[in-house]
Write a protein that holds these residues in place. Structure first.
Motif, PDB file in Angstrom:
ATOM      1  N   ARG A   5       0.835  -1.204   0.000  1.00 54.77           N
ATOM      2  CA  ARG A   5       0.000   0.000   0.000  1.00 54.77           C
ATOM      3  C   ARG A   5       0.863   1.245   0.000  1.00 54.77           C
ATOM      4  N   GLU A   6       1.900   1.247   0.815  1.00 55.30           N
ATOM      5  CA  GLU A   6       2.785   2.403   0.897  1.00 55.30           C
ATOM      6  C   GLU A   6       3.518   2.603  -0.425  1.00 55.30           C
ATOM      7  N   ALA A  19       2.394   1.730  -3.360  1.00 56.90           N
ATOM      8  CA  ALA A  19       1.389   2.209  -4.313  1.00 56.90           C
ATOM      9  C   ALA A  19       1.085   3.682  -4.082  1.00 56.90           C
ATOM     10  N   ARG A  20       1.024   4.081  -2.830  1.00 52.93           N
ATOM     11  CA  ARG A  20       0.762   5.484  -2.518  1.00 52.93           C
ATOM     12  C   ARG A  20       1.883   6.368  -3.043  1.00 52.93           C
ATOM     13  N   TYR A  42      -3.482   5.414  -6.586  1.00 53.99           N
ATOM     14  CA  TYR A  42      -4.485   5.456  -5.531  1.00 53.99           C
ATOM     15  C   TYR A  42      -5.473   4.294  -5.614  1.00 53.99           C
ATOM     16  N   GLU A  54      -4.850   1.234  -6.646  1.00 54.03           N
ATOM     17  CA  GLU A  54      -4.176   0.058  -6.090  1.00 54.03           C
ATOM     18  C   GLU A  54      -4.036   0.174  -4.579  1.00 54.03           C
ATOM     19  N   CYS A  55      -3.750   1.372  -4.125  1.00 51.41           N
ATOM     20  CA  CYS A  55      -3.664   1.626  -2.679  1.00 51.41           C
ATOM     21  C   CYS A  55      -5.000   1.322  -2.015  1.00 51.41           C
ATOM     22  N   ASP A  58      -7.522   5.931   5.976  1.00 52.46           N
ATOM     23  CA  ASP A  58      -6.590   5.835   4.852  1.00 52.46           C
ATOM     24  C   ASP A  58      -7.289   5.319   3.601  1.00 52.46           C
ATOM     25  N   ALA A  88      -7.759   7.274   0.064  1.00 46.53           N
ATOM     26  CA  ALA A  88      -7.359   6.678  -1.209  1.00 46.53           C
ATOM     27  C   ALA A  88      -8.533   6.649  -2.182  1.00 46.53           C
TER      28      ALA A  88
END
Length: 172
Positions: free
Chosen positions: A10-11, A13-14, A19, A21-22, A53, A57
């Motif tokens: 996630r990190e 992807a961010r 977004y 994918e996150c 979060d 996203a």
């Protein structure tokens, strides 16, 4: 895939501005939340933080319907929390849900935004009448800038208006 690996992805992807994918990774964390013992300690965040979060996203990915559902779930958890409610967190969630409701043209966004503003205003004394507290009027001598009429930068002055005939300068 473990929750820790999902959060690491996630990190990543961010950081890559992915977004959607996150959001998918955070929703996977939310699906696994009840199945993982001590999930909050393992990932270093509580359930409401993961919901926040995911809602952020979704907002950034343009997935407003999913974001509204996630924000509503986070609001319910904040309201149900034992003890004193975190007013700033609650107001931020209301503001976010209000913006997303506005983006999809659903009713209720004004109420969310008003509730967020009201939650962050200082409490009023019982002697105050409905509306703004009278002490506010004494602290601000002038009205806020957005209520004042706009000033003109240039206004034609008859004494400075260009004449029809060109003026003559004295020769040197």
């Amino acid at each position: 895939m473990g929750a820790g690996r999902v959060l690491a992805r996630r990190e990543e992807a961010r950081k890559a501005v992915a977004y959607a994918e996150c959001l998918a990774m955070l929703e996977r964390v939310l699906q696994l939340w009840d199945k993982v013992p001590d999930a909050a300690e393992r990932i270093g965040a509580d359930h409401v933080s993961v919901l926040e979060d995911a809602a952020n996203a979704a907002d950034l990915a343009g997935e407003f319907d999913r974001g509204i559902k996630l924000t509503t779930a986070a609001l319910k958890e904040v309201e149900a929390a034992a003890g004193e409610r975190d007013t700033a967190r609650w107001a931020a969630l209301l503001e976010q849900r209000g913006r997303m409701l506005y983006h999809v043209a659903r009713p209720g966004f004004i109420e969310d935004l008003r509730a967020a503003v009201d939650a962050l205003q200082p409490t009023r004394r019982p002697s105050c009448a409905p509306g703004p507290c009278p002490r506010w009027a004494t602290t601000c001598a002038s009205p806020p800038p957005w209520t004042r009429p706009a000033r003109r930068r240039w206004s034609p002055c008859p004494s400075r208006a260009p004449s029809a005939t060109p003026s003559r300068r004295p020769r040197r």
